[in-house]
Structure formats: structure tokens, C-alpha cells
Scaffold this motif. Structure first.
Motif: not given
Length: 338
Positions: A230-235, A284-288, A328-329
Motif C-alpha cells: 500500500d505504501v509503495q502504491a501510494a508513492v 518524467g518522474v521515475d523512482i527506484s 490512504r497513505w
């Protein structure tokens, strides 16, 4: 101790060098072609291998054809810093701040260099500019605290010279000196990071002096299962809304009690974000490399963010602190460079 950004970040005691990264973070250059990316990566590889002379030659060759390229110029400044050429590095970073005043990392590295020369007033001014360009730049805030501590140390020393009988000054001076001495024992070595946007090099940093010991924060356990997802999905949803310029979704990702950086009001912060995001032709916003921890209804996510827009291409480290509200987070705090 002050932390520098080796371009990717860098300093000498009592300030802490930042890790060197090979790109200017959060506000750099136009979209990069593959050939450019390979050039940055090669200079970064040579730096990691300690082949500074070869790295400088490669950087100069590149800049001969693209003299205004901010990423390679930043890397050159880092190389000059690492090879003991502070005057040259100051010239390089100063010119970068003139040509690209929106970039915080050159200001930060300038501050570290000035601090290494005991020019703490100049270091303070440079760090204040870094924070003005990016209020959530955690490294600059920490370094500014170190500079204030050094300035305080100088002021207390002068006070004792003028009035040796002032019993109130000596304990204050001793406290600050002990603070730097304790921090110096644990100084992190400066390391070269990947080339992307000015990253940060650790500079000797000092922890703030407090009247009482800080409360011990509750231990955080690695997130797992549904909470982790859930946290990853929110980010991810926050990054997607940002990239698509969906201001309702983007601003809605922040909690009602979100603390804007730099002491801004929520209203002013939202207006500033709209002014920065909406006019862009593309984002563009890519997170890893997400690292998630959850403690009850609180979570912290550390990750690498690659941001690009019309004329910028920046990679930086970011931390989001979130709170669970219903199902929601939401983002409670946001910091860059930590």
C-alpha cells in the motif's frame, strides 16, 4: 561536519564531505542522449577507480564540445575538489551558480570549500542560496547548522579573548568543541556516486546542540505484506500524478498537516508547486530502489528519484514520511538529499 555533493558531492574537518554523484540533481539539463549518459558514466567510473587525472581529461574533452553542460562542469568541480585544487573548484562552482542559479548542489559544494578555508560567512551565504533554490534540501540544512556552530565557536573564542573572566562563555565554547570532536570521530568518507545530477558528498556535519537528550524514536520494522504494498502504491501514484501534471492527484497525495519546506504556508507552497509543474511541456518522474519501513500508522520511504522536464534532468535521493488516513497513505514530510 559539512557535507558536499560530489557530482555528484565533498570537505575537510570540521565539515563533512558529501558523496560524489555524477549529475546535477533536480534541476539540470535538457533530456540526455545515450552518448551523453555514457560520457557521464565513464567520468564517474574513473572517479570511483581513483583515476582523477584521467577523469579530468575525459571531462575536459567533453566540455570542449559542450562548454555549458552543467552536469559535466559539476563533475569537473568535484574532481578539482578531490585532487586538492580548491581555488579551481571554487571558480568552477561559482560559474555554475551564475549560469544555473536554480541548482542547489553547486552552492552546497561552494559552502564546503569555503568552510575548508574557514570562510564561514561565505559558506553561510552559499548554503542559504542552496536552501532558497530547494527548501527541502536536507544536506544544505545540516551543513548550515554546522556553519552556524563554527561561527558560534569563533564568536565565543573572541568573547573570551576580550573578557577572560566571563564564566558563562567557556562552557559554551567547550560544548561546541566537544560536539565537533565527537562528530569528527565518525566522519563518513566521501565517496563517488553515479553521474546524474549534482548529488551530495558528505561534509563533516555536526549534530545540533540541545538542552536535553532527544527522545529515542520507536524502532521501525521493515514493512511487509499489505502495508508494504500500500505504501509503495501510494508513492507510485504520487509520482504518476506529478509526471502527468494532475495537480488534484498530486496535491491530494499530501496530508492536511503536511509541513511545507522552508517555513512556507500550505497555500503558498501549493501555488509554488503549480507554478513549477503546470507550465512544463513534459515531466518524467521515475523512482527506484525503494526502501520502506512501517511503524503502525506511520511509514518512511527512501528512494532514488530521476526527474526530467523541458530543460532539466536530475537524479537525487528522496525521503517521504507518510501517515495513514483511513485507507490512504498521505505524505507528511518530504526531504531531498538525505
Amino acid at each position: 561536519m559539512l557535507q558536499t555533493v560530489k557530482s555528484t558531492s565533498f570537505l575537510s574537518a570540521p565539515l563533512r564531505l558529501l558523496a560524489v554523484s555524477v549529475a546535477v540533481s533536480a534541476a539540470l539539463c535538457a533530456p540526455l542522449a545515450m552518448a551523453q549518459t555514457e560520457d557521464y558514466a565513464e567520468v564517474n567510473r574513473l572517479m570511483r577507480a581513483g583515476q582523477m587525472s584521467e577523469a579530468l581529461t575525459k571531462a575536459d574533452q567533453y566540455l570542449a564540445g559542450k562548454p555549458r553542460d552543467p552536469q559535466m562542469r559539476f563533475l569537473k568541480g568535484v574532481i578539482q575538489t578531490e585532487t586538492g585544487k580548491p581555488t579551481d573548484a571554487i571558480t568552477t562552482f561559482t560559474k555554475l551558480t551564475e549560469d544555473f542559479p536554480e541548482l542547489p548542489e553547486p552552492y552546497n559544494n561552494l559552502a564546503v570549500l569555503y568552510a575548508g578555508q574557514s570562510q564561514f560567512d561565505k559558506a553561510r551565504a552559499a548554503l542559504e542560496m542552496a536552501i532558497r533554490t530547494n527548501p527541502s534540501y536536507a544536506t544544505a540544512h545540516e551543513n548550515l547548522g554546522d556553519v552556524y556552530a563554527k561561527l558560534a565557536s569563533q564568536a565565543y573564542s573572541k568573547a573570551l579573548q576580550l573578557d577572560a573572566g566571563n564564566a558563562a562563555v567557556a562552557p559554551k565554547l567547550s560544548l561546541i568543541r566537544n560536539l565537533f570532536a565527537a562528530d569528527a570521530k565518525g566522519v563518513r568518507p566521501a565517496t563517488v556516486a553515479a553521474v546524474t545530477a549534482p548529488a551530495t558528498t558528505p561534509v563533516a556535519s555536526t549534530k545540533p546542540v540541545t538542552a536535553t537528550a532527544p527522545a529515542t524514536p520507536p524502532a521501525q520494522a521493515p514493512a511487509s505484506g499489505a502495508a508494504h504494498e500500500d505504501v509503495q502504491a501510494a508513492v507510485q501514484a504520487w509520482a504518476k500524478a506529478w509526471a502527468s501534471k494532475n495537480m488534484q492527484g498530486y496535491l491530494g497525495a499530501y496530508a492536511p498537516n503536511f509541513t511545507p519546506p522552508g517555513g512556507q504556508s500550505r497555500k503558498d507552497w501549493e501555488a509554488d508547486r503549480k507554478a513549477r509543474i503546470v507550465p512544463r511541456t513534459r515531466i518524467g518522474v521515475d523512482i527506484s530502489d525503494l526502501n520502506v519501513t512501517v511503524n503502525g500508522d506511520r511509514a518512511s520511504v527512501k528512494f532514488r528519484q530521476a526527474y526530467s522536464s523541458d530543460n532539466l534532468n536530475v537524479t537525487s535521493r528522496k525521503t517521504l514520511d507518510l501517515v495513514k488516513s483511513g485507507n490512504r497513505w498521505l505524505i507528511l514530510r518530504e526531504s531531498t538529499g538525505s
